[in-house]
Design an enzyme around this catalytic site. Structure first.
Site, PDB file in Angstrom:
ATOM      1  N   GLU A 258      -6.426  45.398 -14.954  1.00  0.00           N
ATOM      2  CA  GLU A 258      -7.467  44.386 -15.184  1.00  0.00           C
ATOM      3  C   GLU A 258      -8.093  43.909 -13.890  1.00  0.00           C
ATOM      4  OE1 GLU A 258      -9.010  40.206 -15.675  1.00  0.00           O
ATOM      5  OE2 GLU A 258      -7.438  40.991 -14.362  1.00  0.00           O
ATOM      6  N   GLU A 259      -7.291  43.791 -12.842  1.00  0.00           N
ATOM      7  CA  GLU A 259      -7.766  43.202 -11.599  1.00  0.00           C
ATOM      8  C   GLU A 259      -8.801  44.054 -10.883  1.00  0.00           C
ATOM      9  OE1 GLU A 259      -7.322  40.303 -10.931  1.00  0.00           O
ATOM     10  OE2 GLU A 259      -5.404  39.613 -11.722  1.00  0.00           O
TER      11      GLU A 259
ATOM     12  N   HIS B 205      -2.730  41.184 -19.188  1.00  0.00           N
ATOM     13  CA  HIS B 205      -2.575  42.310 -18.267  1.00  0.00           C
ATOM     14  C   HIS B 205      -1.346  42.097 -17.394  1.00  0.00           C
ATOM     15  CE1 HIS B 205      -4.074  40.236 -14.578  1.00  0.00           C
ATOM     16  NE2 HIS B 205      -4.834  39.557 -15.422  1.00  0.00           N
TER      17      HIS B 205
ATOM     18  N   ASP C  26      -1.474  34.693 -13.360  1.00  0.00           N
ATOM     19  CA  ASP C  26      -2.511  35.703 -13.537  1.00  0.00           C
ATOM     20  C   ASP C  26      -1.876  37.091 -13.444  1.00  0.00           C
ATOM     21  OD1 ASP C  26      -4.931  37.013 -13.761  1.00  0.00           O
ATOM     22  OD2 ASP C  26      -5.405  36.830 -11.622  1.00  0.00           O
TER      23      ASP C  26
ATOM     24  N   HIS D 192      -4.981  34.247  -7.057  1.00  0.00           N
ATOM     25  CA  HIS D 192      -4.980  35.521  -6.321  1.00  0.00           C
ATOM     26  C   HIS D 192      -4.341  35.410  -4.935  1.00  0.00           C
ATOM     27  CE1 HIS D 192      -8.293  37.829  -8.759  1.00  0.00           C
ATOM     28  NE2 HIS D 192      -7.200  37.553  -9.469  1.00  0.00           N
TER      29      HIS D 192
END
Length: 994
Positions: A220-221, A174, A186, A319
């Site tokens: 996605e998140e 993603h 990420d 994150h």
């Protein structure tokens, strides 16, 4: 002068050196392999077309700014990806106007999906709980690389939009980040991996046999929305297998987090540096790690078979603004890239029927049925893979065969009169009288379980202590916690083993310890086998190897007894030697007898019968007198005597200080023990310890590094410490049968280590600039009243209070704290914050911001007459995400222009308490019709609906847009990291009632 006749004899110095060297070498090796990444190629990789310098540059471009779905930067990243793909395909001449083009790029601005989640399913005792629903408009980028065996033509343009042939490979990453993270790992590394994969497979001569679908999904998140939107695209019907790339940490090695079956794992097995254990998949399924990946969509909704390759550590950077290229490395990127490319190469080259045929669920991909897998790597070099049913068969076989072998061996020993275990004496018949010659075979039988319980209790007690006094120290100092646990267990076990051996030396200590370990291992394997069969959990595979090692070591312990004289022969020898004292001993120590006294000499009653007695030696031992034989267990006076008694004497050598022949007996152990082999302990230890250290050590490091920083997510600190304690016991339990032979040097050193680490772990501050405590930020604005509230959610206590006190705008305010409704186990504290400025030009200059809040969101709600349904119309400035919250759940809803898919439940069983709306365009007007159930009683019948309409703002790239967040980042301590709490950093809302 002492002679070192046997350098590996079961003596203190050899035992201490050999066991310490093995443990030290293996543990250091495991740590180094875990921490040190394999070097990336300096110049040219083994994959044609792959360029690591180019990939690293792409990663830097991708992670320059925050780029969540609800941000302008997200659109910029999408356009950049389309340009990069076009550039790669043009460079490789893979674009063509014909219907057999080697590669096709899809810019999907059509697919949308409606789905739901949450809410506990009802049962007979309680009704179902409401959840929430999501409508999402996708902006995915998809590349189809045609395989040499794929059909020609653009089948996706056909009426049914289905391929005639199936069996392609999907690889996914993603390209959105969270609103508080740059997304380097990420999932930037996954994105650049796909770009390099596209480049490799479109390079001349590298066309795959089966087609490849490269998916760069967006969203996605926020509830895996991008992958769910992909299910609406024709390309979702093409793939049979998948490789998902993501980050549940922020660097390190890319881990095979989980896999659907054995067959797909065998293709990952070919990677140059595998890093995996099935236990991580079990941990994810348990919910201990509170995050998910697109794996659940591809496996659960589409029914594909594949693997999930993710970064797992460090979670403290996950994150946050430290998920950037500064805190990762080209080696980490190469580790994921090489694993993904190797796996996709294997899957796309496979033309067998492994992934074809009827699936377990006929409504999903027809890709056959896989078998449950068990897998683990060894030193990051080789991956062991087998089917779960194979592990189950081996477990059952070992559970049956191992006890039988030991029983048969013990029976033979008993038949040949050499089973000294559980034998307190041997009856000897001679013309004068019947005597019982002491064997002292019961000595030490209960020693191991008592010492094991004491050692285990020490580390469990430390787990309770840390969880009570300084519960978060593991967050920044996991190796200090490991060191404390290890040193405590070894010292306590050694101390009590030495004490027991001082008071009652026994040559059977090792054998009895192994027998107890065998019993415990057998019980553990029974439990693991049950889980293998009924729960399909293979994470206990290491117990099979653990028990097998114990079984082999125990078998050797029994075989050693064949070297002893028959008990009857020993009794005759003892009785005969009492009548003929040794002249050599008389010359050295007077006329004292060398042998054990008879019952008549010692005052004991003779033992009747011809068989061994099973009474405890304590009842048979005499009080020493002047005539007591030196072979009757004379004890040393001090611990120091133990470590210096006959350490290197030859068998048969006379100790003039003690006045008795040594004959290979160590210290004051049983006289018959001179005949036991002196070197077999080495084989026992090498069979028992290394495999346990390797398997359990690797599991311990991998699982713990993926979980010890989840404390900031609300997970239990005590659970982490208990895991460390259990793993410590499992890793060092193989020392139990040997540790009573240790010299005092290493245990005393470890005792000092224990004192130092204990003090450190109890008083040290648990967070640092490299291991920051994560707090969850959100600001809410009541657009009707102009009131705004800033909240920080995190672990409660002094830490959160100290952080809030450091924020200027919170000074002098009464902070409102309560248990978080979003993050279980955490505390949410709120105060009136600095006004946000996420919407521009809505108020004149000089007017307080709160007066212009009402213009951020426009909404209108109309209820249908005499019906429990209402029409919502809303839109927000500078956003493409809104939601409607209800105080009572709605039973159904419709959105203008939305499609439906029976694979997704639009509303949970208990109804929806919230509808989330995600648009691919900015400032989209929403039209939503909702329905709800009328109340069942007279009071609630025909009752209306109330709640709030909300819009979200998530773009933090410009300083000053969210002053409250800027203030926290500036004034909070350097050991604090900020992460988003919800979908929006700022949420503005208005109330409604109909």
């Amino acid at each position: 002068m002492k002679v070192f006749s046997n350098p590996i004899a079961f003596r203190p110095v050899p035992v201490t050196i050999v066991t310490s060297v093995v443990y030290f070498a293996l543990i250091v090796s495991i740590i180094l392999i875990h921490v040190v990444l394999p070097d990336a190629p300096k110049y040219v990789t083994t994959f044609p077309g792959v360029n690591l310098t180019e990939a690293w540059h792409d990663l830097q471009t991708l992670s320059t700014d925050f780029h969540p779905y609800n941000s302008r930067k997200n659109d910029e990243i999408r356009n950049w990806l389309l340009q990069r793909l076009e550039s790669i395909l043009e460079q490789n001449q893979a674009l063509s106007s014909s219907n057999v083009s080697p590669a096709v790029v899809f810019s999907d601005l059509v697919s949308n999906v409606t789905t739901s989640t949450g809410g506990r399913t009802g049962n007979g005792d309680s009704p179902p709980e409401p959840g929430y629903s999501v409508y999402f408009e996708g902006t995915n980028v998809i590349v189809y690389i045609r395989g040499s065996e794929d059909e020609d033509g653009d089948w996706w343009n056909n009426v049914n939009k289905k391929p005639q042939k199936q069996g392609g490979v999907l690889i996914n990453a993603h390209y959105d980040s969270v609103s508080t993270g740059f997304g380097a790992t990420d999932d930037g590394v996954g994105v650049v991996t796909i770009l390099q994969l596209v480049k490799h497979f479109t390079t001349d001569g590298q066309q795959p046999k089966r087609g490849i679908v490269a998916l760069l999904n967006n969203g996605e998140e926020d509830f895996l929305n991008g992958a769910r939107a992909f299910t609406q695209h024709p390309m979702s019907r093409f793939a049979h297998t998948f490789v998902n790339l993501d980050g549940a940490g922020a660097g390190g090695r890319a881990t095979l987090l989980r896999a659907t079956d054995t067959e797909v794992v065998r293709f990952y097995q070919r990677t140059p540096h595998p890093f995996a254990t099935i236990l991580t998949g079990d941990v994810f399924r348990s919910g201990f790690i509170r995050s998910e990946t697109d794996y659940v969509v591809f496996q659960g909704i589409l029914g594909l078979r594949g693997v999930d390759i993710d970064f797992m550590e460090p979670r403290a950077r996950y994150h946050t603004d430290q998920d950037d290229t500064r805190h990762t490395s080209i080696d980490s990127m190469w580790h994921m890239l090489s694993a993904a490319l190797t796996t996709v190469q294997g899957l796309s080259s496979d033309t067998s029927s492994t992934f074809d045929g009827k699936s377990a669920d006929g409504s999903k991909a027809q890709n056959g049925q896989g078998s449950d897998a068990v897998y683990f790597d060894l030193f990051g070099v080789v991956l062991a893979v087998c089917r779960l049913r194979t592990l189950f068969a081996l477990s059952v076989t070992l559970l049956v065969v191992a006890p039988l072998v030991l029983i048969i061996t013990a029976t033979i020993l008993h038949k040949v009169d050499k089973f000294y275990l559980f034998s307190s004496s041997k009856h000897h018949h001679h013309p004068d009288s019947d005597d019982a010659v002491p064997l002292q075979g019961w000595r030490g039988i209960f020693r191991h379980p008592i010492i094991f319980v004491l050692g285990t209790a020490s580390v469990v007690g430390l787990a309770f202590l840390l969880a009570k006094i300084n519960p978060y120290i593991v967050y920044s100092s996991p190796y200090a916690v490991w060191s404390m646990m290890i040193s405590a267990w070894i010292f306590v076990t050694w101390f009590f083993s030495r004490a027991a051996d001082f008071w009652r030396p026994s040559a059977l200590h090792r054998a009895y310890s192994l027998l107890w370990m065998f019993i415990g291992g057998w019980v553990l394997l029974v439990v693991v086998t049950i889980f293998e069969q009924h729960r399909k959990i293979g994470g206990g595979y290491f117990i099979l190897f653990y028990f097998a090692a114990i079984f082999l070591a125990t078998t050797i312990a029994l075989l050693e007894l064949f070297g002893l004289p028959r008990k009857s022969s020993y009794a005759v020898e003892i009785e005969g030697s009492e009548e003929r004292p040794s002249a050599s001993v008389q010359s050295a120590s007077g006329s004292r007898p060398l042998t054990a006294t008879t019952e008549a000499q010692s005052g004991e009653n003779p033992i009747q019968g011809e068989n061994d007695t099973n009474e405890d030696d304590d009842a048979e031992e005499e009080n020493p007198t002047e005539s007591t034989s030196l072979l009757r267990n004379d004890r040393p006076a001090t611990f120091a005597h133990y470590t210096t008694t006959h350490p290197d004497q030859n068998e048969g050598e006379v100790d003039v200080h003690e006045g008795k022949p040594h004959r290979g007996v160590f210290g004051d152990e049983q006289p018959w023990s001179w005949a036991l082999p002196k070197w077999t302990w080495v084989f026992q230890f090498l069979l028992l310890a290394p495999i346990v250290i390797i398997l359990v050590g690797q599991i311990g490091l991998l699982v713990l590094t993926g979980t010890y920083q989840t404390l900031a997510d609300g997970n239990s600190a005590f659970t982490v410490y208990i895991c460390v304690a259990v793993l410590t016991v499992l890793i060092f339990a193989p020392l139990g049968p040997f540790i009573h032979r240790y010299t005092y040097h290493i245990p005393i050193f470890l005792f000092l280590v224990f004192i130092g680490t204990l003090v450190y772990n109890l008083v040290a501050f648990p967070f640092s600039a490299n291991n920051r405590l994560k707090l969850y930020f959100q600001q809410t604005v009541d657009l009707d009243t102009g009131l705004n509230e800033v909240s920080l959610t995190g672990i409660g206590g002094t830490y959160l209070d100290e952080i809030i006190r450091s924020i200027p705008s919170a000074a002098g305010q009464k902070t409102r704290c309560s248990n978080s409704l979003v993050r279980q186990g955490l505390i949410e504290c709120a105060w009136s914050g600095l006004p946000p400025k996420v919407v521009k030009n809505t108020i004149p200059s000089g007017v307080p911001p709160s007066l212009g809040y009402s213009n951020w969101l426009s909404s209108n709600v109309i209820r249908s007459p005499n019906r429990t349904e209402a029409q919502f119309r809303l839109w927000g400035h500078d956003t493409r995400a809104c939601k409607i919250q209800f105080k009572r759940p709605v039973s159904d809803f419709n959105i203008k222009g939305a499609g439906e898919d029976r694979r997704f439940q639009k509303v949970p069983e208990g109804g929806s308490k919230e509808i989330r709306l995600w648009s691919r365009t900015w400032e989209k007007p929403w039209s939503v019709k909702v329905r709800w159930q009328a109340g069942g009683d007279e009071k609630n019948r025909g009752r209306g609906l109330d709640g709030r309409v909300v819009c979200l703002w998530s773009d933090e790239n410009e300083r000053g847009v969210i002053p409250a967040l800027d203030e926290i980042r500036h004034f909070a301590p350097d050991w604090v990291a900020i992460q988003k709490l919800g979908d929006g950093l700022v949420e503005g809302s208005k109330a409604f009632a109909v």
